[in-house]
Design a protein around this motif. Structure first.
Motif, mmCIF file in Angstrom:
data_model
loop_
_atom_site.group_PDB
_atom_site.id
_atom_site.type_symbol
_atom_site.label_atom_id
_atom_site.label_comp_id
_atom_site.label_asym_id
_atom_site.label_seq_id
_atom_site.Cartn_x
_atom_site.Cartn_y
_atom_site.Cartn_z
ATOM 1 N N PHE A 198 28.076 17.516 -19.956
ATOM 2 C CA PHE A 198 27.236 18.064 -18.890
ATOM 3 C C PHE A 198 26.622 16.956 -18.028
ATOM 4 C CE2 PHE A 198 27.212 20.956 -22.491
ATOM 5 C CZ PHE A 198 27.615 22.150 -21.899
ATOM 6 N N GLY A 199 27.157 15.740 -18.180
ATOM 7 C CA GLY A 199 26.708 14.632 -17.353
ATOM 8 C C GLY A 199 25.410 13.990 -17.794
ATOM 9 N N MET A 200 24.972 14.256 -19.036
ATOM 10 C CA MET A 200 23.719 13.684 -19.526
ATOM 11 C C MET A 200 23.942 12.295 -20.106
ATOM 12 S SD MET A 200 22.061 17.038 -21.411
ATOM 13 C CE MET A 200 20.629 16.110 -21.959
ATOM 14 N N GLU A 201 22.931 11.439 -19.965
ATOM 15 C CA GLU A 201 23.002 10.096 -20.526
ATOM 16 C C GLU A 201 22.814 10.155 -22.047
ATOM 17 O OE1 GLU A 201 23.642 7.196 -19.033
ATOM 18 O OE2 GLU A 201 23.999 8.256 -17.137
ATOM 19 N N PRO A 202 23.458 9.235 -22.794
ATOM 20 C CA PRO A 202 23.277 9.206 -24.253
ATOM 21 C C PRO A 202 21.818 8.985 -24.644
ATOM 22 C CG PRO A 202 25.127 7.834 -23.589
ATOM 23 C CD PRO A 202 24.421 8.215 -22.330
ATOM 24 N N ILE A 203 21.395 9.630 -25.713
ATOM 25 C CA ILE A 203 20.009 9.548 -26.195
ATOM 26 C C ILE A 203 19.996 8.891 -27.568
ATOM 27 C CG2 ILE A 203 17.938 10.858 -26.803
ATOM 28 C CD1 ILE A 203 19.013 13.106 -24.972
ATOM 29 N N GLN A 204 19.090 7.956 -27.784
ATOM 30 C CA GLN A 204 18.922 7.344 -29.099
ATOM 31 C C GLN A 204 17.934 8.200 -29.897
ATOM 32 O OE1 GLN A 204 17.683 3.294 -28.198
ATOM 33 N NE2 GLN A 204 19.788 2.577 -28.363
ATOM 34 N N PHE A 205 18.442 9.282 -30.480
ATOM 35 C CA PHE A 205 17.582 10.268 -31.129
ATOM 36 C C PHE A 205 16.710 9.664 -32.225
ATOM 37 C CE2 PHE A 205 20.997 12.899 -29.385
ATOM 38 C CZ PHE A 205 20.275 13.928 -28.808
ATOM 39 N N LEU A 206 17.282 8.778 -33.039
ATOM 40 C CA LEU A 206 16.553 8.217 -34.176
ATOM 41 C C LEU A 206 15.785 6.959 -33.813
ATOM 42 C CD1 LEU A 206 19.204 8.753 -36.998
ATOM 43 C CD2 LEU A 206 17.241 10.188 -36.414
ATOM 44 N N ALA A 207 15.799 6.592 -32.552
ATOM 45 C CA ALA A 207 15.023 5.433 -32.100
ATOM 46 C C ALA A 207 14.217 5.790 -30.867
ATOM 47 C CB ALA A 207 15.954 4.254 -31.809
ATOM 48 N N ASP A 208 13.894 7.075 -30.740
ATOM 49 C CA ASP A 208 13.134 7.567 -29.593
ATOM 50 C C ASP A 208 11.973 8.405 -30.117
ATOM 51 O OD1 ASP A 208 12.124 8.848 -27.339
ATOM 52 O OD2 ASP A 208 14.089 9.020 -26.389
ATOM 53 N N ASN A 209 10.753 8.000 -29.821
ATOM 54 C CA ASN A 209 9.573 8.712 -30.307
ATOM 55 C C ASN A 209 9.473 10.141 -29.783
ATOM 56 O OD1 ASN A 209 8.015 6.875 -32.059
ATOM 57 N ND2 ASN A 209 7.965 5.561 -30.243
ATOM 58 N N ASN A 210 10.140 10.432 -28.680
ATOM 59 C CA ASN A 210 10.113 11.785 -28.128
ATOM 60 C C ASN A 210 11.043 12.742 -28.876
ATOM 61 O OD1 ASN A 210 8.291 11.117 -26.014
ATOM 62 N ND2 ASN A 210 9.984 10.206 -24.863
ATOM 63 N N TRP A 211 12.026 12.191 -29.586
ATOM 64 C CA TRP A 211 13.033 13.021 -30.247
ATOM 65 C C TRP A 211 12.983 12.961 -31.772
ATOM 66 C CZ3 TRP A 211 16.035 16.692 -28.242
ATOM 67 C CH2 TRP A 211 16.244 16.704 -26.849
ATOM 68 N N PHE A 212 12.369 11.945 -32.330
ATOM 69 C CA PHE A 212 12.477 11.719 -33.777
ATOM 70 C C PHE A 212 11.937 12.895 -34.590
ATOM 71 C CE2 PHE A 212 11.090 9.952 -37.865
ATOM 72 C CZ PHE A 212 12.302 9.431 -38.301
ATOM 73 N N ARG A 213 10.757 13.396 -34.245
ATOM 74 C CA ARG A 213 10.188 14.523 -34.999
ATOM 75 C C ARG A 213 11.082 15.755 -34.923
ATOM 76 N NH1 ARG A 213 4.065 14.148 -32.673
ATOM 77 N NH2 ARG A 213 3.286 12.406 -33.964
ATOM 78 N N THR A 214 11.659 15.997 -33.743
ATOM 79 C CA THR A 214 12.543 17.152 -33.565
ATOM 80 C C THR A 214 13.759 17.048 -34.483
ATOM 81 O OG1 THR A 214 11.868 17.297 -31.246
ATOM 82 C CG2 THR A 214 13.862 18.486 -31.879
ATOM 83 N N VAL A 215 14.341 15.860 -34.568
ATOM 84 C CA VAL A 215 15.492 15.646 -35.447
ATOM 85 C C VAL A 215 15.092 15.837 -36.911
ATOM 86 C CG1 VAL A 215 17.173 13.945 -36.264
ATOM 87 C CG2 VAL A 215 16.637 14.094 -33.831
ATOM 88 N N ILE A 216 13.918 15.318 -37.307
ATOM 89 C CA ILE A 216 13.448 15.432 -38.677
ATOM 90 C C ILE A 216 13.258 16.896 -39.069
ATOM 91 C CG2 ILE A 216 11.438 15.044 -40.181
ATOM 92 C CD1 ILE A 216 13.166 12.618 -40.005
ATOM 93 N N VAL A 217 12.572 17.648 -38.231
ATOM 94 C CA VAL A 217 12.301 19.062 -38.530
ATOM 95 C C VAL A 217 13.594 19.871 -38.481
ATOM 96 C CG1 VAL A 217 11.081 21.137 -37.773
ATOM 97 C CG2 VAL A 217 9.923 18.924 -37.705
ATOM 98 N N GLY A 218 14.402 19.647 -37.457
ATOM 99 C CA GLY A 218 15.642 20.415 -37.307
ATOM 100 C C GLY A 218 16.621 20.208 -38.442
ATOM 101 N N THR A 219 16.812 18.959 -38.859
ATOM 102 C CA THR A 219 17.759 18.689 -39.951
ATOM 103 C C THR A 219 17.229 19.193 -41.288
ATOM 104 O OG1 THR A 219 16.843 16.431 -40.130
ATOM 105 C CG2 THR A 219 18.858 16.719 -38.841
ATOM 106 N N ASP A 220 15.905 19.179 -41.483
ATOM 107 C CA ASP A 220 15.337 19.722 -42.717
ATOM 108 C C ASP A 220 15.536 21.230 -42.796
ATOM 109 O OD1 ASP A 220 13.483 19.169 -45.142
ATOM 110 O OD2 ASP A 220 12.508 20.848 -44.130
ATOM 111 N N VAL A 221 15.342 21.913 -41.678
ATOM 112 C CA VAL A 221 15.567 23.362 -41.642
ATOM 113 C C VAL A 221 17.036 23.668 -41.901
ATOM 114 C CG1 VAL A 221 15.521 25.417 -40.169
ATOM 115 C CG2 VAL A 221 13.608 23.806 -40.121
ATOM 116 N N TRP A 222 17.932 22.908 -41.289
ATOM 117 C CA TRP A 222 19.375 23.104 -41.512
ATOM 118 C C TRP A 222 19.735 22.928 -42.987
ATOM 119 C CZ3 TRP A 222 22.417 18.757 -42.981
ATOM 120 C CH2 TRP A 222 23.768 19.054 -43.173
ATOM 121 N N LYS A 223 19.127 21.957 -43.635
ATOM 122 C CA LYS A 223 19.429 21.679 -45.041
ATOM 123 C C LYS A 223 18.915 22.772 -45.981
ATOM 124 C CE LYS A 223 18.824 17.986 -48.497
ATOM 125 N NZ LYS A 223 18.170 18.745 -49.580
ATOM 126 N N GLU A 224 17.737 23.342 -45.660
ATOM 127 C CA GLU A 224 17.054 24.193 -46.631
ATOM 128 C C GLU A 224 17.073 25.688 -46.340
ATOM 129 O OE1 GLU A 224 16.041 23.053 -49.385
ATOM 130 O OE2 GLU A 224 16.081 20.897 -48.999
#
Length: 308
Positions: free
Chosen positions: A154-180
């Motif tokens: 969709f023409g978006m620039e790559p995001i450093q999800f695990l090295a970005d303070n704006n995205w890190f919490r979202t990844v943590i919560v989202g992956t925990d929900v996916w796991k459990e």
């Protein structure tokens, strides 16, 4: 023979043997509880000492509340506390909503083979360690991973999800929900089995659609279980998931990803400040204890039953 005498005659000798059997069954669990829970509680004394390993637990100098004062004087201690609350509360909310939603959807499916297959697939992540899953998550959310590749369409620039303070919490919560979420839905599926089928039949006769039946029969039937599970999990509100965060975070995201458990690990184990680490851990335990008492009282008022 009176009723009491008859009961004693029936349950006297046999009842003692049964009680002994039950106590023997409990014995291994009680021994493990003693070794891994109650005996380590002695280590909480370090929170009130200037602990020096060479002097031991009972030879170190007592400093009273000094370690707790030091904790709150650290500039990053408040941020760590808020990070823990935000991540843990988000996990609590989504790990309740998603499993309930999933259990209702699964309950509406027809065909037992398909249900069992789908259940097995979504249960699997729960049994995998975060040591393993952290590698999977890191690869998925890397700059050249599939998530960024999808966004690139969709023409978006790559995001450093695990090295970005704006995205890190979202990844943590989202992956925990996916796991459990698959495993957490088990208890709600069990609760749905106890719902009287006659209620659904009466709803159908009255012209209620499946959506209205879910809204007015299924969800109200699940509410006591939901409230009880939230009350149980509220005691762990300060446990934001050490193993997950520890395997995924890095110094760049300490601002939003550093939680109490990782903070204690760094201070106590890495930097060797055992007393301060113990003080943080004790403070966390006391807050959790107060929260679970409050949650139990709320559950009793709401549903009429509590944890204890």
């Amino acid at each position: 023979m009176s009723g009491k005498k008859a009961a004693k005659a029936v349950t006297g000798k046999g009842g003692s043997k049964e009680r002994l059997t039950f106590h023997l069954m409990l014995l291994p669990g009680m021994i493990m509880l003693l070794i891994f829970v109650f005996i380590p509680l002695v280590g909480s004394l370090m929170a009130f000492q200037d602990y020096i390993p060479a002097r031991g637990l009972f030879g170190s100098k007592w400093v009273g509340w000094e370690n707790f004062e030091i904790i709150f004087s650290f500039p990053d201690s408040v941020q760590v506390f808020w990070n823990t609350l935000i991540i843990a509360f988000a996990k609590l909310v989504f790990n309740t909503i998603v499993p309930v939603f999933f259990s209702i959807l699964l309950n509406e499916l027809s065909g037992s083979f398909f249900k069992r297959t789908f259940q097995t697939i979504v249960y699997l992540p729960h049994f995998l360690s975060w040591v393993v899953l952290a590698t999977v998550v890191s690869n998925m959310f890397s700059l050249d991973g599939p998530i960024n590749a999808f966004f690139g369409l969709f023409g978006m620039e790559p995001i450093q999800f695990l090295a970005d303070n704006n995205w890190f919490r979202t990844v943590i919560v989202g992956t925990d929900v996916w796991k459990e979420f698959g495993y957490n839905s088990v208890i709600y599926l069990a609760a749905l089995l106890s719902v009287d089928p006659g209620l659904y039949e009466a709803g159908s006769i009255d012209g209620a659609s499946r959506f209205k039946q879910i809204l007015h029969i299924t969800i109200p039937s699940l509410m006591p279980t939901i409230v009880l599970m939230v009350a149980l999990n509220l005691g762990n509100i300060l446990n934001a998931g050490f193993d997950q965060v520890f395997n995924l975070y890095n110094p760049i995201v300490y601002e939003t990803g550093d939680i109490i458990d990782t903070y204690v690990y760094r201070i106590g184990m890495v930097e060797g400040q055992y007393s301060i680490g113990a003080a943080v851990g004790l403070f966390k335990s006391v807050i959790s204890f107060v929260l679970i008492l409050g949650a139990n009282k709320l559950a009793k008022k709401t549903t009429g039953s509590g944890i204890f």
